[in-house]
Scaffold this motif. Structure first.
Motif, PDB file in Angstrom:
ATOM      1  N   ILE A   1       9.508  30.938  63.283  1.00  0.00           N
ATOM      2  CA  ILE A   1      10.368  31.171  62.124  1.00  0.00           C
ATOM      3  C   ILE A   1       9.534  31.323  60.861  1.00  0.00           C
ATOM      4  CG2 ILE A   1      12.096  30.095  60.623  1.00  0.00           C
ATOM      5  CD1 ILE A   1      13.280  28.848  63.206  1.00  0.00           C
ATOM      6  N   ILE A   2       8.576  30.427  60.692  1.00  0.00           N
ATOM      7  CA  ILE A   2       7.715  30.491  59.503  1.00  0.00           C
ATOM      8  C   ILE A   2       6.904  31.781  59.499  1.00  0.00           C
ATOM      9  CG2 ILE A   2       5.724  29.409  58.368  1.00  0.00           C
ATOM     10  CD1 ILE A   2       6.909  26.702  59.310  1.00  0.00           C
ATOM     11  N   PHE A   3       6.305  32.137  60.628  1.00  0.00           N
ATOM     12  CA  PHE A   3       5.524  33.378  60.708  1.00  0.00           C
ATOM     13  C   PHE A   3       6.398  34.604  60.496  1.00  0.00           C
ATOM     14  CE2 PHE A   3       1.563  32.084  63.388  1.00  0.00           C
ATOM     15  CZ  PHE A   3       1.119  31.324  62.322  1.00  0.00           C
ATOM     16  N   ALA A   4       7.609  34.596  61.049  1.00  0.00           N
ATOM     17  CA  ALA A   4       8.487  35.767  60.923  1.00  0.00           C
ATOM     18  C   ALA A   4       8.934  35.968  59.474  1.00  0.00           C
ATOM     19  CB  ALA A   4       9.690  35.618  61.842  1.00  0.00           C
ATOM     20  N   VAL A   5       9.306  34.895  58.803  1.00  0.00           N
ATOM     21  CA  VAL A   5       9.691  35.009  57.396  1.00  0.00           C
ATOM     22  C   VAL A   5       8.485  35.431  56.553  1.00  0.00           C
ATOM     23  CG1 VAL A   5      10.504  33.697  55.391  1.00  0.00           C
ATOM     24  CG2 VAL A   5      11.623  33.423  57.596  1.00  0.00           C
ATOM     25  N   GLY A   6       7.324  34.873  56.862  1.00  0.00           N
ATOM     26  CA  GLY A   6       6.107  35.295  56.174  1.00  0.00           C
ATOM     27  C   GLY A   6       5.777  36.765  56.427  1.00  0.00           C
ATOM     28  N   LEU A   7       6.027  37.222  57.648  1.00  0.00           N
ATOM     29  CA  LEU A   7       5.786  38.632  57.985  1.00  0.00           C
ATOM     30  C   LEU A   7       6.702  39.546  57.187  1.00  0.00           C
ATOM     31  CD1 LEU A   7       4.482  40.856  59.711  1.00  0.00           C
ATOM     32  CD2 LEU A   7       6.290  40.449  61.384  1.00  0.00           C
ATOM     33  N   ILE A   8       7.955  39.164  57.040  1.00  0.00           N
ATOM     34  CA  ILE A   8       8.872  39.972  56.241  1.00  0.00           C
ATOM     35  C   ILE A   8       8.373  40.067  54.799  1.00  0.00           C
ATOM     36  CG2 ILE A   8      11.202  40.036  55.258  1.00  0.00           C
ATOM     37  CD1 ILE A   8      12.181  38.853  57.943  1.00  0.00           C
ATOM     38  N   GLY A   9       7.938  38.953  54.251  1.00  0.00           N
ATOM     39  CA  GLY A   9       7.382  38.967  52.899  1.00  0.00           C
ATOM     40  C   GLY A   9       6.118  39.797  52.810  1.00  0.00           C
ATOM     41  N   PHE A  10       5.250  39.684  53.801  1.00  0.00           N
ATOM     42  CA  PHE A  10       4.007  40.446  53.840  1.00  0.00           C
ATOM     43  C   PHE A  10       4.295  41.946  53.897  1.00  0.00           C
ATOM     44  CE2 PHE A  10      -0.293  40.814  56.288  1.00  0.00           C
ATOM     45  CZ  PHE A  10      -0.905  41.317  55.156  1.00  0.00           C
ATOM     46  N   CYS A  11       5.268  42.342  54.722  1.00  0.00           N
ATOM     47  CA  CYS A  11       5.642  43.764  54.812  1.00  0.00           C
ATOM     48  C   CYS A  11       6.175  44.270  53.477  1.00  0.00           C
ATOM     49  CB  CYS A  11       6.701  43.977  55.890  1.00  0.00           C
ATOM     50  SG  CYS A  11       6.101  43.865  57.569  1.00  0.00           S
ATOM     51  N   GLU A  12       7.010  43.497  52.828  1.00  0.00           N
ATOM     52  CA  GLU A  12       7.577  43.930  51.549  1.00  0.00           C
ATOM     53  C   GLU A  12       6.500  44.019  50.470  1.00  0.00           C
ATOM     54  OE1 GLU A  12      10.639  45.074  50.564  1.00  0.00           O
ATOM     55  OE2 GLU A  12      10.880  45.197  52.735  1.00  0.00           O
ATOM     56  N   ILE A  13       5.574  43.086  50.452  1.00  0.00           N
ATOM     57  CA  ILE A  13       4.472  43.167  49.493  1.00  0.00           C
ATOM     58  C   ILE A  13       3.631  44.397  49.776  1.00  0.00           C
ATOM     59  CG2 ILE A  13       2.298  42.083  48.790  1.00  0.00           C
ATOM     60  CD1 ILE A  13       3.734  39.366  49.180  1.00  0.00           C
TER      61      ILE A  13
ATOM     62  N   PHE B   1       4.610  47.198  51.258  1.00  0.00           N
ATOM     63  CA  PHE B   1       5.352  48.401  50.909  1.00  0.00           C
ATOM     64  C   PHE B   1       5.401  48.621  49.402  1.00  0.00           C
ATOM     65  CE2 PHE B   1       7.962  48.079  55.044  1.00  0.00           C
ATOM     66  CZ  PHE B   1       7.035  48.871  55.709  1.00  0.00           C
ATOM     67  N   SER B   2       5.441  47.559  48.618  1.00  0.00           N
ATOM     68  CA  SER B   2       5.523  47.717  47.172  1.00  0.00           C
ATOM     69  C   SER B   2       4.170  48.043  46.527  1.00  0.00           C
ATOM     70  CB  SER B   2       6.112  46.475  46.523  1.00  0.00           C
ATOM     71  OG  SER B   2       5.231  45.390  46.659  1.00  0.00           O
ATOM     72  N   ARG B   3       3.085  47.588  47.125  1.00  0.00           N
ATOM     73  CA  ARG B   3       1.747  47.818  46.550  1.00  0.00           C
ATOM     74  C   ARG B   3       0.842  48.557  47.525  1.00  0.00           C
ATOM     75  NH1 ARG B   3       0.740  41.728  44.410  1.00  0.00           N
ATOM     76  NH2 ARG B   3       2.529  41.648  43.021  1.00  0.00           N
ATOM     77  N   GLN B   4       1.385  49.513  48.208  1.00  0.00           N
ATOM     78  CA  GLN B   4       0.692  50.171  49.303  1.00  0.00           C
ATOM     79  C   GLN B   4      -0.607  50.857  48.872  1.00  0.00           C
ATOM     80  OE1 GLN B   4       3.381  52.620  51.363  1.00  0.00           O
ATOM     81  NE2 GLN B   4       2.116  52.783  53.164  1.00  0.00           N
ATOM     82  N   LYS B   5      -0.620  51.445  47.728  1.00  0.00           N
ATOM     83  CA  LYS B   5      -1.808  52.191  47.294  1.00  0.00           C
ATOM     84  C   LYS B   5      -2.965  51.282  46.899  1.00  0.00           C
ATOM     85  CE  LYS B   5       0.690  56.239  46.101  1.00  0.00           C
ATOM     86  NZ  LYS B   5       1.897  56.525  45.466  1.00  0.00           N
ATOM     87  N   ASP B   6      -2.654  50.032  46.563  1.00  0.00           N
ATOM     88  CA  ASP B   6      -3.685  49.092  46.123  1.00  0.00           C
ATOM     89  C   ASP B   6      -4.294  48.293  47.271  1.00  0.00           C
ATOM     90  OD1 ASP B   6      -3.040  49.909  43.567  1.00  0.00           O
ATOM     91  OD2 ASP B   6      -1.629  48.263  43.247  1.00  0.00           O
TER      92      ASP B   6
END
Length: 115
Positions: free
Chosen positions: A66-78, A80-85
């Motif tokens: 659960i902790i890894f999955a929620v962290g993964l969702i956050g990691f994916c969103e970060i 996607f938002s800062r993909q070029k950096d």
């Protein structure tokens, strides 16, 4: 059993989307981001439905997933938002994180639905 298949398919689609986003030159478009977000919702709902079965086999590993999955969702969103950096190491870590969460899920399911 339907929840298990839904959860597995959501994870597989998310894996494909993350790989496409990481290795495409243009980056993730809005369509890929929206599909990824739909996968998050499906995975969360099906994961909640599967939690009681996973909890019976291994409560500690269930909490870790659960902790890894929620962290993964956050990691994916970060990502996607800062993909070029993002550098290559972050891209590799993102793909590895998706694979690790999937492996933990297969361990919790006891290899189902493939066994």
């Amino acid at each position: 059993m339907i929840w298990l298949w839904m959860h597995l398919l959501a994870w597989l689609v998310l894996l494909i989307i993350v790989v496409l986003a990481v290795f495409s030159k243009d980056g993730a478009g809005k369509a890929l981001k929206m599909i990824a977000r739909l996968c998050y919702v499906v995975a969360i709902i099906s994961g909640i439905m599967l939690l009681k079965y996973a909890w019976e086999s291994s409560p500690v590993l269930s909490i870790v997933k659960i902790i890894f999955a929620v962290g993964l969702i956050g990691f994916c969103e970060i990502y996607f938002s800062r993909q070029k950096d993002m550098g290559k190491l972050i891209k590799i870590l993102l793909v590895a994180a998706v694979v690790i969460v999937g492996i933990i899920g297969f361990i919790l399911a006891g290899g189902r639905p493939f066994v």
